[in-house]
Write a protein that holds these residues in place. Sequence first.
Motif, PDB file in Angstrom:
ATOM      1  N   LYS A  66     -62.479-104.965  -4.559  1.00  0.00           N
ATOM      2  CA  LYS A  66     -62.469-106.042  -5.530  1.00  0.00           C
ATOM      3  C   LYS A  66     -61.024-106.482  -5.809  1.00  0.00           C
ATOM      4  O   LYS A  66     -60.716-107.680  -5.850  1.00  0.00           O
ATOM      5  CB  LYS A  66     -63.150-105.571  -6.821  1.00  0.00           C
ATOM      6  N   THR A  67     -60.171-105.510  -5.965  1.00  0.00           N
ATOM      7  CA  THR A  67     -58.758-105.754  -6.234  1.00  0.00           C
ATOM      8  C   THR A  67     -58.120-106.474  -5.045  1.00  0.00           C
ATOM      9  O   THR A  67     -57.333-107.408  -5.219  1.00  0.00           O
ATOM     10  CB  THR A  67     -58.003-104.434  -6.529  1.00  0.00           C
ATOM     11  N   TYR A  68     -58.502-106.038  -3.852  1.00  0.00           N
ATOM     12  CA  TYR A  68     -57.967-106.653  -2.637  1.00  0.00           C
ATOM     13  C   TYR A  68     -58.333-108.124  -2.600  1.00  0.00           C
ATOM     14  O   TYR A  68     -57.485-108.974  -2.327  1.00  0.00           O
ATOM     15  CB  TYR A  68     -58.484-105.924  -1.392  1.00  0.00           C
ATOM     16  N   HIS A  69     -59.602-108.431  -2.870  1.00  0.00           N
ATOM     17  CA  HIS A  69     -60.053-109.821  -2.852  1.00  0.00           C
ATOM     18  C   HIS A  69     -59.365-110.649  -3.931  1.00  0.00           C
ATOM     19  O   HIS A  69     -59.014-111.797  -3.705  1.00  0.00           O
ATOM     20  CB  HIS A  69     -61.586-109.909  -3.011  1.00  0.00           C
ATOM     21  N   HIS A  70     -59.179-110.022  -5.064  1.00  0.00           N
ATOM     22  CA  HIS A  70     -58.488-110.704  -6.168  1.00  0.00           C
ATOM     23  C   HIS A  70     -57.038-111.014  -5.791  1.00  0.00           C
ATOM     24  O   HIS A  70     -56.550-112.120  -6.005  1.00  0.00           O
ATOM     25  CB  HIS A  70     -58.543-109.834  -7.446  1.00  0.00           C
TER      26      HIS A  70
ATOM     27  N   SER B  80     -55.851-111.125  -2.729  1.00  0.00           N
ATOM     28  CA  SER B  80     -55.885-112.047  -1.610  1.00  0.00           C
ATOM     29  C   SER B  80     -56.080-113.472  -2.131  1.00  0.00           C
ATOM     30  O   SER B  80     -55.416-114.412  -1.678  1.00  0.00           O
ATOM     31  CB  SER B  80     -57.024-111.666  -0.674  1.00  0.00           C
ATOM     32  N   LYS B  81     -57.012-113.622  -3.086  1.00  0.00           N
ATOM     33  CA  LYS B  81     -57.293-114.915  -3.682  1.00  0.00           C
ATOM     34  C   LYS B  81     -56.056-115.438  -4.419  1.00  0.00           C
ATOM     35  O   LYS B  81     -55.666-116.605  -4.291  1.00  0.00           O
ATOM     36  CB  LYS B  81     -58.469-114.774  -4.647  1.00  0.00           C
ATOM     37  N   THR B  82     -55.406-114.545  -5.159  1.00  0.00           N
ATOM     38  CA  THR B  82     -54.193-114.885  -5.909  1.00  0.00           C
ATOM     39  C   THR B  82     -53.094-115.318  -4.951  1.00  0.00           C
ATOM     40  O   THR B  82     -52.396-116.308  -5.184  1.00  0.00           O
ATOM     41  CB  THR B  82     -53.722-113.680  -6.759  1.00  0.00           C
ATOM     42  N   TYR B  83     -52.972-114.565  -3.837  1.00  0.00           N
ATOM     43  CA  TYR B  83     -51.964-114.873  -2.819  1.00  0.00           C
ATOM     44  C   TYR B  83     -52.195-116.263  -2.235  1.00  0.00           C
ATOM     45  O   TYR B  83     -51.273-117.066  -2.120  1.00  0.00           O
ATOM     46  CB  TYR B  83     -51.982-113.801  -1.720  1.00  0.00           C
ATOM     47  N   HIS B  84     -53.447-116.540  -1.860  1.00  0.00           N
ATOM     48  CA  HIS B  84     -53.772-117.840  -1.267  1.00  0.00           C
ATOM     49  C   HIS B  84     -53.584-118.983  -2.259  1.00  0.00           C
ATOM     50  O   HIS B  84     -53.122-120.055  -1.898  1.00  0.00           O
ATOM     51  CB  HIS B  84     -55.201-117.839  -0.687  1.00  0.00           C
ATOM     52  N   LEU B  85     -53.975-118.717  -3.502  1.00  0.00           N
ATOM     53  CA  LEU B  85     -53.787-119.731  -4.541  1.00  0.00           C
ATOM     54  C   LEU B  85     -52.308-120.005  -4.748  1.00  0.00           C
ATOM     55  O   LEU B  85     -51.875-121.146  -4.855  1.00  0.00           O
ATOM     56  CB  LEU B  85     -54.427-119.291  -5.867  1.00  0.00           C
ATOM     57  N   SER B  86     -51.545-118.890  -4.770  1.00  0.00           N
ATOM     58  CA  SER B  86     -50.093-119.010  -4.946  1.00  0.00           C
ATOM     59  C   SER B  86     -49.475-119.767  -3.775  1.00  0.00           C
ATOM     60  O   SER B  86     -48.629-120.639  -3.955  1.00  0.00           O
ATOM     61  CB  SER B  86     -49.507-117.600  -5.077  1.00  0.00           C
TER      62      SER B  86
END
Length: 115
Positions: free
Chosen positions: A2-6, A8-14
């Motif tokens: 879950k943390t990884y996806h979060h 990863s999502k944060t990274y892509h958003l950033s």
Amino acid sequence: NKTYHHLSKTYHLSKTYHLSKTYHHLNKTYHQSKTYYLSKAYLLSKTYHHLSKTYHHLNKTYHQSKTYYLSKAYLLSKTYHHLNKSYHHLNKTYHHLSKTYHLSKTYHHLNKTYH
């Protein structure tokens, strides 16, 4: 997971945010430079037309002054010829008078001698 996806999502958003920011910055820069070069081109065009107008004005003035000076030179030349003619006429008259004076002097001398 879950943390990884979060993350990863944060990274892509950033990443998307930074790319978006970079895109907007480049877009702004492009439009500013486009405006700058268009305004520069406009000013150069305006300057060119001004110079072209000035050139045509000077060219017109040159031809007018050329005509003026040519007509002045023509008049001076005409005046010179007139004065030259007058001079020759006066010179002829002077010589005629001088001859008449000398003949008169000779006549008086001869008359005196005769008497």
